[in-house]
Design a protein around this motif. Structure first.
Motif, PDB file in Angstrom:
ATOM      1  N   LEU A 136       0.860  -1.180   0.000  1.00  0.00           N
ATOM      2  CA  LEU A 136       0.000   0.000   0.000  1.00  0.00           C
ATOM      3  C   LEU A 136       0.898   1.231   0.000  1.00  0.00           C
ATOM      4  O   LEU A 136       1.943   1.226   0.647  1.00  0.00           O
ATOM      5  N   GLU A 137       0.496   2.259  -0.704  1.00  0.00           N
ATOM      6  CA  GLU A 137       1.243   3.518  -0.687  1.00  0.00           C
ATOM      7  C   GLU A 137       0.242   4.653  -0.517  1.00  0.00           C
ATOM      8  O   GLU A 137      -0.829   4.622  -1.125  1.00  0.00           O
ATOM      9  N   SER A 138       0.606   5.656   0.256  1.00  0.00           N
ATOM     10  CA  SER A 138      -0.281   6.808   0.364  1.00  0.00           C
ATOM     11  C   SER A 138       0.494   8.072   0.678  1.00  0.00           C
ATOM     12  O   SER A 138       1.571   8.025   1.261  1.00  0.00           O
ATOM     13  N   GLY A 139      -0.096   9.170   0.283  1.00  0.00           N
ATOM     14  CA  GLY A 139       0.405  10.464   0.710  1.00  0.00           C
ATOM     15  C   GLY A 139       1.153  11.240  -0.351  1.00  0.00           C
ATOM     16  O   GLY A 139       1.674  10.666  -1.287  1.00  0.00           O
ATOM     17  N   PRO A 140       1.180  12.554  -0.194  1.00  0.00           N
ATOM     18  CA  PRO A 140       2.040  13.362  -1.053  1.00  0.00           C
ATOM     19  C   PRO A 140       3.454  13.234  -0.508  1.00  0.00           C
ATOM     20  O   PRO A 140       3.698  13.534   0.663  1.00  0.00           O
ATOM     21  N   ALA A 141       4.393  12.753  -1.318  1.00  0.00           N
ATOM     22  CA  ALA A 141       5.718  12.427  -0.809  1.00  0.00           C
ATOM     23  C   ALA A 141       6.627  13.637  -0.782  1.00  0.00           C
ATOM     24  O   ALA A 141       7.568  13.694   0.001  1.00  0.00           O
ATOM     25  N   ALA A 142       6.335  14.602  -1.648  1.00  0.00           N
ATOM     26  CA  ALA A 142       7.250  15.731  -1.798  1.00  0.00           C
ATOM     27  C   ALA A 142       6.601  16.768  -2.696  1.00  0.00           C
ATOM     28  O   ALA A 142       5.597  16.490  -3.346  1.00  0.00           O
ATOM     29  N   ALA A 143       7.193  17.956  -2.754  1.00  0.00           N
ATOM     30  CA  ALA A 143       6.720  18.947  -3.711  1.00  0.00           C
ATOM     31  C   ALA A 143       6.877  18.387  -5.118  1.00  0.00           C
ATOM     32  O   ALA A 143       5.998  18.497  -5.958  1.00  0.00           O
ATOM     33  N   ARG A 144       8.065  17.758  -5.339  1.00  0.00           N
ATOM     34  CA  ARG A 144       8.277  17.057  -6.611  1.00  0.00           C
ATOM     35  C   ARG A 144       8.773  15.657  -6.290  1.00  0.00           C
ATOM     36  O   ARG A 144       9.749  15.489  -5.569  1.00  0.00           O
ATOM     37  N   LEU A 145       8.070  14.691  -6.828  1.00  0.00           N
ATOM     38  CA  LEU A 145       8.423  13.294  -6.543  1.00  0.00           C
ATOM     39  C   LEU A 145       8.745  12.547  -7.831  1.00  0.00           C
ATOM     40  O   LEU A 145       8.046  12.675  -8.826  1.00  0.00           O
TER      41      LEU A 145
END
Lengths: 251, 426
Positions: free
Chosen positions: B193-202
């Motif tokens: 599972l993956e979730s979330g905004p990881a960075a401004a630029r990912l």
């Protein structure tokens, strides 16, 4: 209860008058039937009453228990007690029948300032009503009207009517596409909802539905007007002689 | 043949401030990746698969800022019993993460796996290399070269619970490159599972090697704020009778490009890729999928649904390539958009390329508005226009959401959608 006064309606997109001065009052506890040939404006009347887009009211008023119907959105009319059983119920893939029914029941309750129905209570009532209409659990689970037979769709309309407990029920050619058994089932459903507080406007082409749902009054509509009003016998006259003779007599 | 001259200076600008991590087992793969990148150049608008999406922001050196949500973040999969791994701006958060131990599963971190004989050595950058043909994926190579961390997961049996990777963005201009490698040995099973905004630029890459009979599930939500720029790649290889199913929900984000490149090398394998997205306003979301059938009797399925409003743009580029000999292939692809107004746009490029004669392949792509008859029907039952529109919007997305097999996970993501609709009234 429902008072239609001098109603004139034309299609929004073309200059074609369809209703040309309809006058009709449906009292609580009474069943009024409207009969008439194709193109007389029967279905238009039902759509205009329930608030479908595409029509323009050029004159006249409709009043539901003291409220101006044309000042209300379709959902407000519904909450105020108006119900249209569609001639062609719409299929809605992706929306479960149960979810739909519960959303509708609770939306109406909310708009009337009532408490929402609990899931358990809702389930109990819907199962009871569905059973009366021979609607099985599978039909309740399936998406709204998707893959339903003609008869199932019409029974589903009556189930919605039973759940929403409207004050005025408009049935638009509910008998179309039904065999005799299905029509009996639908008529029984409607009859069980008849009471002294509820009015019915039954729009139909044929007299046969009226054998099962006995009307108090029968109106004949032609060319956008109600041209004749009588008792149940008038429906039989249509059945025996057709509209042609009848309309010739009026003219 | 005319060779288009690429602006190769872009690469040097892009990597000027980056360091190629040195001195571990991945160094060779990283060096090779940089060579690959230098041979193809950064993506440009005139590249066939970048016509609908501007790559500029991924090519520039600096990171455009993205607001960090001040709200307490709701962790989408918090109710799932899972092994939790947290990255804050791409940096491993040991305190918030569980111990990296799970029965039948070995988990290491890319940044801390110095052994020269690491199992991932044979895979890191390898599936990405395979995915470069026939269409270059320069951002994938960029990632392999410069990824700072990621997890390396080796699965030898049926994992008792999912791995839940939670990404947090902490800084307004964070620029993050993560690279995960997953290897499922024969008969193994794992859900990530993956979730979330990881960075401004990912820039995120997952390489997945699914051996014979293994089953891999991937469920991801890209619940961004409005300014995030995201480029992801999944490079997968499927063995005999293996199963790969990936689902992505994209919520918000200024620009999201999700590429999924699957190579089916074993007979009777199953590959499903699906996605749903909802965007309002300055939103550009791109799903680019390439599935190569190079074995017999395999099934692939692509299901993508996009809800777009106020000028939002959705892109779908999906290809099914059936190689000669890949008989009895069953390929299906559908991409649909629901345009909630006249300003939004859906750009689709569905492709089939078939070299075998005994296959079933179909694709469809549609754009439409809310069904007025259905809307009136619902309203005539007392449901407000707003609520009815939401019901129909969720109904539109249902076919994609149904691709999530697990009912609880599907429910969780549906709640995310309901939340979005609630926050984006009218």
């Amino acid at each position: 209860m429902l008072t239609i006064n001098n109603l004139h309606v034309k299609l929004e997109e073309e200059d074609k008058p369809i209703l040309k001065g309809v006058n009709l009052t449906v009292e609580a506890g009474k069943v009024h039937a409207i009969m008439g040939p194709n193109g007389s404006g029967k279905s238009t009347l039902s759509y205009v009453l329930s608030g479908k887009d595409g029509y323009e009211v050029t004159d006249g008023t409709v009043n539901l228990n003291g409220q101006d119907v044309f000042g209300m959105e379709p959902e407000e009319r519904s909450s105020a007690g108006m119900f249209l059983a569609f001639q062609y119920p719409v299929e809605i893939p992706g929306v479960g029948n149960m979810t739909f029914l519960r959303t509708a029941v609770n939306a109406q309750r909310k708009s009337r300032g009532e408490e929402e129905m609990s899931a358990a209570e809702f389930l109990k009532i819907v199962r009871l009503r569905a059973k009366e209409l021979k609607i099985d659990a599978d039909m309740l689970k399936r998406p709204v009207n998707v893959g339903f037979s003609g008869g199932e769709k019409k029974r589903n309309e009556i189930l919605q009517m039973a759940m929403l407990e409207p004050k005025i029920c408009i049935l638009d050619e509910t008998d179309s596409g039904l065999d005799v058994d299905a029509m009996k089932l639908v008529a029984d459903g409607v009859n069980s909802l008849r009471n002294s507080n509820r009015g019915f406007l039954v729009i139909t082409h044929y007299q046969r539905l009226l054998d099962h749902i006995k009307p108090d009054y029968v109106h004949i509509m032609a060319d956008g007007q109600i041209v004749k009003t009588g008792g149940p016998d008038l429906a039989l006259e249509v059945e025996n002689n057709g509209y042609k003779d009848l309309l010739a007599g009026v003219a | 043949m005319t060779v288009l001259t690429k602006n190769f200076r872009d690469i040097e600008l892009r990597i000027a401030k980056l360091n190629l991590p040195q001195g571990d087992w991945a160094t060779e793969a990283r060096t090779d990746a940089l060579k690959r990148l230098r041979s193809v150049g950064m993506p440009e608008r005139r590249d066939e698969y970048w016509r609908f999406t501007r790559p500029d922001v991924f090519n520039q050196s600096g990171t455009p800022p993205a607001t960090v949500s001040a709200m307490e973040k709701e962790i989408v999969f918090s109710q799932v019993d899972a092994l939790q791994i947290v990255f804050d701006d791409g940096i491993f958060n040991a305190k918030e993460s569980d111990t990296l131990a799970l029965e039948y599963v070995s988990i290491d971190r890319l940044a801390e796996s110095s052994s020269d004989t690491h199992w991932a050595k044979s895979l890191y950058g390898q599936l990405e290399t395979n995915g470069q043909k026939p269409v270059p994926r320069p951002l994938g190579s960029l990632n392999t070269a410069f990824a700072t961390d990621g997890i390396l997961v080796l699965v030898k049996g049926s994992a008792p619970k999912p791995i839940n990777i939670i990404y947090n963005q902490k800084e307004e201009t964070s620029d993050v490159t993560l690279h995960h490698v997953v290897r499922l040995e024969a008969g193994a099973e794992l859900t990530i599972l993956e979730s979330g905004p990881a960075a401004a630029r990912l820039n995120n890459v997952i390489e997945v090697d699914v051996a014979d009979g293994a089953v891999f599930h991937h469920i991801r939500t890209q619940n961004n704020t409005k300014d995030n720029h995201v480029a992801t790649h999944i490079f997968a290889r499927l063995g005999n009778a293996s199963t790969f199913k990936s689902f992505t929900l994209t919520i918000n984000g200024k620009l999201t490009r999700n590429e999924c490149l699957i190579e089916i090398t074993g007979d009777d394998a199953v590959a499903h890729v699906a996605g749903a997205c909802v965007g309002d306003g300055n939103f550009h979301q791109d799903d680019t999928v390439f599935i190569t059938h190079d074995a017999k009797g395999c099934e692939s399925r692509q299901v993508f649904k996009k809800v777009l409003r106020n000028g939002a743009v959705g892109v779908f580029q999906g290809k099914i390539l059936v190689k000669a000999g890949a008989q009895k292939t069953d390929g299906y692809q559908i991409s649909q958009s629901l345009l909630l107004d006249g300003d939004s746009q859906f750009l689709a490029k569905p492709e089939l390329e078939i070299y075998a004669d005994d296959v079933i392949c179909s694709h469809g792509s549609t754009s439409g508005a809310i069904d007025e008859d259905a809307l009136f029907y619902l309203r005539s039952r007392g449901i407000s226009e707003y609520e009815a529109t939401n019901l129909l919007t969720l109904a539109f997305l249902a076919e994609a959401m149904d691709e999530i097999e697990d009912e609880d996970l599907r429910e969780m993501l549906t709640r995310q959608l309901e939340g979005w609709l609630e926050r984006h009234r009218g």
